[in-house]
Write a protein that holds these residues in place. Structure first.
Motif, mmCIF file in Angstrom:
data_model
loop_
_atom_site.group_PDB
_atom_site.id
_atom_site.type_symbol
_atom_site.label_atom_id
_atom_site.label_comp_id
_atom_site.label_asym_id
_atom_site.label_seq_id
_atom_site.Cartn_x
_atom_site.Cartn_y
_atom_site.Cartn_z
ATOM 1 N N GLY A 146 46.148 36.509 43.398
ATOM 2 C CA GLY A 146 45.808 37.924 43.454
ATOM 3 C C GLY A 146 44.715 38.268 42.466
ATOM 4 O O GLY A 146 44.069 37.394 41.879
ATOM 5 N N GLU A 147 44.526 39.567 42.249
ATOM 6 C CA GLU A 147 43.474 40.035 41.362
ATOM 7 C C GLU A 147 43.888 41.353 40.730
ATOM 8 O O GLU A 147 44.661 42.126 41.313
ATOM 9 C CB GLU A 147 42.156 40.227 42.120
ATOM 10 C CG GLU A 147 42.254 41.039 43.403
ATOM 11 C CD GLU A 147 42.618 40.181 44.593
ATOM 12 O OE1 GLU A 147 41.859 39.240 44.888
ATOM 13 O OE2 GLU A 147 43.649 40.440 45.216
ATOM 14 N N VAL A 148 43.387 41.590 39.516
ATOM 15 C CA VAL A 148 43.611 42.873 38.846
ATOM 16 C C VAL A 148 42.741 43.920 39.525
ATOM 17 O O VAL A 148 41.539 43.727 39.694
ATOM 18 C CB VAL A 148 43.264 42.777 37.346
ATOM 19 C CG1 VAL A 148 43.317 44.153 36.684
ATOM 20 C CG2 VAL A 148 44.223 41.812 36.646
ATOM 21 N N VAL A 149 43.357 45.019 39.948
ATOM 22 C CA VAL A 149 42.617 46.057 40.667
ATOM 23 C C VAL A 149 42.464 47.339 39.856
ATOM 24 O O VAL A 149 41.668 48.201 40.216
ATOM 25 C CB VAL A 149 43.296 46.388 42.018
ATOM 26 C CG1 VAL A 149 43.243 45.186 42.950
ATOM 27 C CG2 VAL A 149 44.736 46.850 41.825
ATOM 28 N N LEU A 150 43.225 47.452 38.767
ATOM 29 C CA LEU A 150 43.209 48.712 38.030
ATOM 30 C C LEU A 150 43.648 48.490 36.584
ATOM 31 O O LEU A 150 44.601 47.756 36.331
ATOM 32 C CB LEU A 150 44.149 49.717 38.702
ATOM 33 C CG LEU A 150 44.481 51.014 37.956
ATOM 34 C CD1 LEU A 150 43.232 51.875 37.794
ATOM 35 C CD2 LEU A 150 45.569 51.784 38.695
ATOM 36 N N THR A 151 42.939 49.086 35.657
ATOM 37 C CA THR A 151 43.358 49.162 34.260
ATOM 38 C C THR A 151 43.441 50.639 33.898
ATOM 39 O O THR A 151 42.469 51.383 34.084
ATOM 40 C CB THR A 151 42.363 48.452 33.328
ATOM 41 O OG1 THR A 151 42.280 47.067 33.698
ATOM 42 C CG2 THR A 151 42.818 48.545 31.877
ATOM 43 N N GLU A 152 44.603 51.073 33.425
ATOM 44 C CA GLU A 152 44.757 52.488 33.093
ATOM 45 C C GLU A 152 45.305 52.664 31.682
ATOM 46 O O GLU A 152 46.066 51.828 31.184
ATOM 47 C CB GLU A 152 45.647 53.208 34.104
ATOM 48 C CG GLU A 152 47.077 52.744 34.158
ATOM 49 C CD GLU A 152 47.946 53.650 35.022
ATOM 50 O OE1 GLU A 152 47.583 54.822 35.238
ATOM 51 O OE2 GLU A 152 49.012 53.179 35.469
ATOM 52 N N ASN A 153 44.902 53.752 31.065
ATOM 53 C CA ASN A 153 45.329 54.061 29.700
ATOM 54 C C ASN A 153 46.739 54.622 29.670
ATOM 55 O O ASN A 153 47.183 55.282 30.612
ATOM 56 C CB ASN A 153 44.377 55.080 29.065
ATOM 57 C CG ASN A 153 42.997 54.507 28.828
ATOM 58 O OD1 ASN A 153 42.857 53.345 28.464
ATOM 59 N ND2 ASN A 153 41.968 55.319 29.033
ATOM 60 N N LEU A 154 47.427 54.363 28.569
ATOM 61 C CA LEU A 154 48.708 55.008 28.300
ATOM 62 C C LEU A 154 48.465 56.148 27.313
ATOM 63 O O LEU A 154 47.623 56.040 26.407
ATOM 64 C CB LEU A 154 49.707 54.018 27.710
ATOM 65 C CG LEU A 154 50.589 53.259 28.711
ATOM 66 C CD1 LEU A 154 49.747 52.315 29.557
ATOM 67 C CD2 LEU A 154 51.681 52.481 27.984
#
Length: 300
Positions: A158-166
Motif C-alpha cells: 500500500g501507500e501513505v495517502v494522508l498525513t494530518e495534524n493532531l
C-alpha cells in the motif's frame, strides 16, 4: 455433492441452529435438514452434533467449514468477475477503516465516487489496527485505511495517502483554552483522556508526550473520537485528536488549540493484499482514491 448442500451447511454452521438457518435461507427446515443429512452420508462423517436446541460442529465439521467457505467465496468472486467483465460499473467493494475516519472522510469519498459510479455497492468494516490487518489478510475486505502504515511485509502492500495534524483539545475553562497555540509540555500536569490499548492513536499521543518530556497521567479511556471529545468537553481531562475527528461540531465541544512546531501528526495508509490481482471495480476505486488524495490532501 451439490452447491446447495454447501450453502445450507455453511448457514447452519454459522447460526448453530437449523430452524434459524432455514428462515434466513427462506426454505423449509425439513429441506435444510435433508440436505445436511445427504451431505453427511456422502462424506461418511457427522458434521454436526446436537446441543439442546442448537447444533455444534464436530471437529471434522470445523475442518470442512473452512473449505466450504473457501469454495463459496471463490464462486462469488468468479460470478463477480463475470459481471464486472460484462459491466465494469457494477460490483461490490469491501472497505475497512478505523472509526475516526468514518465521521467525515469515508462518507465524503464514497459519496463522490458513487456520484460517478452509482451502481457500485459497498460493504464496510470498522476496526482497530490489528483487526484491520487481519481483515485484509483473511480477504474479509479488499482495501483498508489504516494508521500507521504497517511495517514492511510480503503479505500487504500500500501507500501513505494522508498525513494530518493532531490538535490539543481542552475543557472550555482550561487556563490554556484561549491560546492560539501551545507546547505539548504545557499539559504535563493535566489528566489525559486517551483511547484504550489497541487503538493506533494511543501510542501516537503517548510517544508525543514522552518526547515532550513527560508521561501522560491517564484519567479516562474511550473507544471513539466522539467519546474522547465529549469527556474532555465535560472537564474530565485533556487529549489530542486528529484534525479530521474535529471537523464535526456540536453544541458540546472542547476548546481546540494548535500545537507548536514540530507538532504531532499521524499518517493514514491505504493497504491491500500483496500479490493478488484486485477485481476491476476494486482497481477502479483504488485509482479513484489515489487521485482523490493527491487532489485534496497533497501538502501545499
Amino acid at each position: 455433492m451439490e452447491l446447495r448442500q454447501l450453502q445450507y451447511f455453511v448457514h447452519v454452521a454459522r447460526m448453530q441452529h437449523v430452524t434459524k438457518a432455514a428462515e434466513e435461507l427462506h426454505v423449509a427446515q425439513s429441506a435444510v435438514s435433508r440436505q445436511i443429512h445427504r451431505l453427511e452420508e456422502e462424506l461418511g462423517v457427522r458434521l454436526f452434533m446436537q446441543r439442546g436446541r442448537n447444533v455444534q460442529l464436530t471437529p471434522v465439521g470445523q475442518l470442512f467449514l473452512k473449505r466450504a467457505e473457501g469454495i463459496l467465496e471463490d464462486l462469488d468472486r468468479a460470478v463477480n468477475e463475470i459481471h464486472e467483465f460484462l459491466d465494469p460499473e457494477v460490483g461490490e467493494i469491501r472497505l475497512g477503516f478505523p472509526h475516526s475516519l468514518g465521521i467525515h472522510l469515508i462518507p465524503q469519498v464514497i459519496a463522490e465516487f458513487r456520484a460517478k459510479h452509482p451502481n457500485v455497492k459497498f460493504r464496510f468494516r470498522q476496526g482497530m489496527f490489528p483487526s484491520l490487518i487481519r481483515d485484509v489478510l483473511e480477504a474479509e475486505v479488499d482495501l483498508a485505511f489504516i494508521s500507521p502504515m504497517p511495517d514492511k511485509t510480503d503479505q500487504v502492500c500500500g501507500e501513505v495517502v494522508l498525513t494530518e495534524n493532531l490538535f490539543a483539545i481542552l475543557p472550555a475553562n482550561h487556563p490554556l483554552a484561549k491560546e492560539p497555540e501551545i507546547d505539548l509540555a504545557q499539559l504535563k500536569d493535566d489528566t489525559f483522556v486517551l483511547f484504550r490499548s489497541g487503538y493506533s492513536l494511543r501510542p501516537i499521543v503517548w510517544e508525543a508526550c514522552r518526547a515532550a518530556g513527560f508521561i501522560p497521567k491517564i484519567g479516562f479511556e474511550g473507544e471513539e473520537t466522539d467519546t474522547i471529545r465529549g469527556l474532555v468537553a465535560a472537564g474530565m481531562g485533556v487529549s489530542l485528536l486528529p484534525e479530521m475527528a474535529l471537523s464535526h461540531t456540536s453544541t458540546f465541544m472542547p476548546a481546540i488549540v494548535r500545537l507548536k512546531e514540530p507538532g504531532v501528526n499521524r499518517t493514514i495508509a491505504l493497504i491491500r493484499r500483496a500479490g493478488e490481482k484486485p477485481s476491476t471495480v476494486v482497481r477502479l476505486f483504488h485509482d479513484f482514491l489515489i487521485h482523490y488524495f493527491n487532489e485534496h490532501y497533497r501538502p501545499r
